[in-house]
Design an enzyme around this catalytic site. Sequence first.
Site, mmCIF file in Angstrom:
data_model
loop_
_atom_site.group_PDB
_atom_site.id
_atom_site.type_symbol
_atom_site.label_atom_id
_atom_site.label_comp_id
_atom_site.label_asym_id
_atom_site.label_seq_id
_atom_site.Cartn_x
_atom_site.Cartn_y
_atom_site.Cartn_z
ATOM 1 C CB SER A 161 39.016 27.536 -7.875
ATOM 2 O OG SER A 161 38.429 27.178 -6.655
ATOM 3 C CD GLU A 253 30.976 27.667 -9.600
ATOM 4 O OE1 GLU A 253 31.871 27.435 -8.756
ATOM 5 O OE2 GLU A 253 31.189 28.166 -10.710
ATOM 6 C CG HIS A 283 34.367 25.055 -8.869
ATOM 7 N ND1 HIS A 283 34.314 26.367 -8.468
ATOM 8 C CD2 HIS A 283 35.638 24.626 -8.606
ATOM 9 C CE1 HIS A 283 35.491 26.721 -7.964
ATOM 10 N NE2 HIS A 283 36.313 25.693 -8.050
#
Length: 311
Positions: A161, A253, A283
Site C-alpha cells: 500500500s 481494488e 487489499h
Amino acid sequence: MTTTTVATTAFVETRHVLSDDERQIEQTVLAEIHQLFSNPTGDQRETYDTLIARTPIADGVTLEAIDRDGVSGWWVRPSGAPADRTILFLHGGAYLLGSAKAYRGMASQVAVRAGVAVFVADYPLAPEHVFPAAPEAAAAVRRWLGGQGQGVSQVALVGDSAGGALALSVLGDPTTSPTIAAVAVFSPWLDLAMTGASFTSPDIHDPIFEPEMLAGPAGTYLAGADPKDGRASPLYAVPEVLPPLLIQVGGDEILLDDARRYAKAAADKGGEVRLDIFDGLHHVFQGSTRDLPTARRALDEVAAFLSRHWA
C-alpha cells in the site's frame, strides 16, 4: 485457481481467478476484518496493528529491535541468511498507521521463503510528521543499510500500500548504496491525486475501501503539498532505469489502476515488469497467510522473484 497470462518482451500480466472454495474463505476473512474495525479495542493505530499482527511470525526466525543512528525498526532473520543481501520492508497504513513491530509476521513470511534477512523499517507518520518526512526516512534507511559494516551490497525492496509507494520512491536515487536488486509491492498506492479509473468505475467493488477513505489520509499526509509530486506519488516520476519489478494487486481494488499504470509506464521504459492481478481478493491479502492458500502462494512467488534477481 485459474490463471490467464499476457506477455510482451518486458511485461507479463497474469490474472488469477479464485476457486469457489477460496471465495468462501475470503468472505470469512473479510468479515473478521470488518468486525475488528466495527468493534475496535483501542485507537485507530492500535486497531490497525492488531489486524496486521494477525499474520503469524514464521518459525525459524530471530527478531531484533533496532533504534539507533536515527533508524528504528526490526530485523527479522531466518537461520542461515547470507550477510551480503537484505530485504527492506516498508509498511503500509495510509501514512497515518502501521508499525514495524506489527509487520514482523508478514516480514517473516517473506524472509523464510526467500532465505534472506528482512529489515522492517519504522518511519514518521502523519499528522505528526507530514510529507516529505516518510520518503526521506525511507531513503535514509536504505543508506543506513549500506553503511552497516555487515557487507550488505544488495537490497531488495518490499512494501504494501503506502509502503509500496515508499519502496518505489526510494528508486529516485540510483547512485545510493546498496544496489537495489529487485522490487515487489502489494497493492501500492501510487497516485495521491487519485486519478485512476478504478477509483470511480462502477465495475470495481472494493471490499475494503471507498475513495473518500483514502482522500482524507492523503490530505492529512500531503498537508498542502502537490499530490503529483513524484516522491508522494511515484506514478508521476517513474525512473528511466528500474530494477525488476513485481506488483501484486486485487482485481476489485480501487487501487487497481495505480498498479496497472505504473506497470505499463515501467515496461514502456524497458523495465522487466510482472503484474499479478488476483480477482476476488482484498487489499494486501498477502497478510492472510493463516487462512488463504493464495496468500501463501503469492508470497512464494515474491520470494522466487527476488531470488532470481540477486546479483
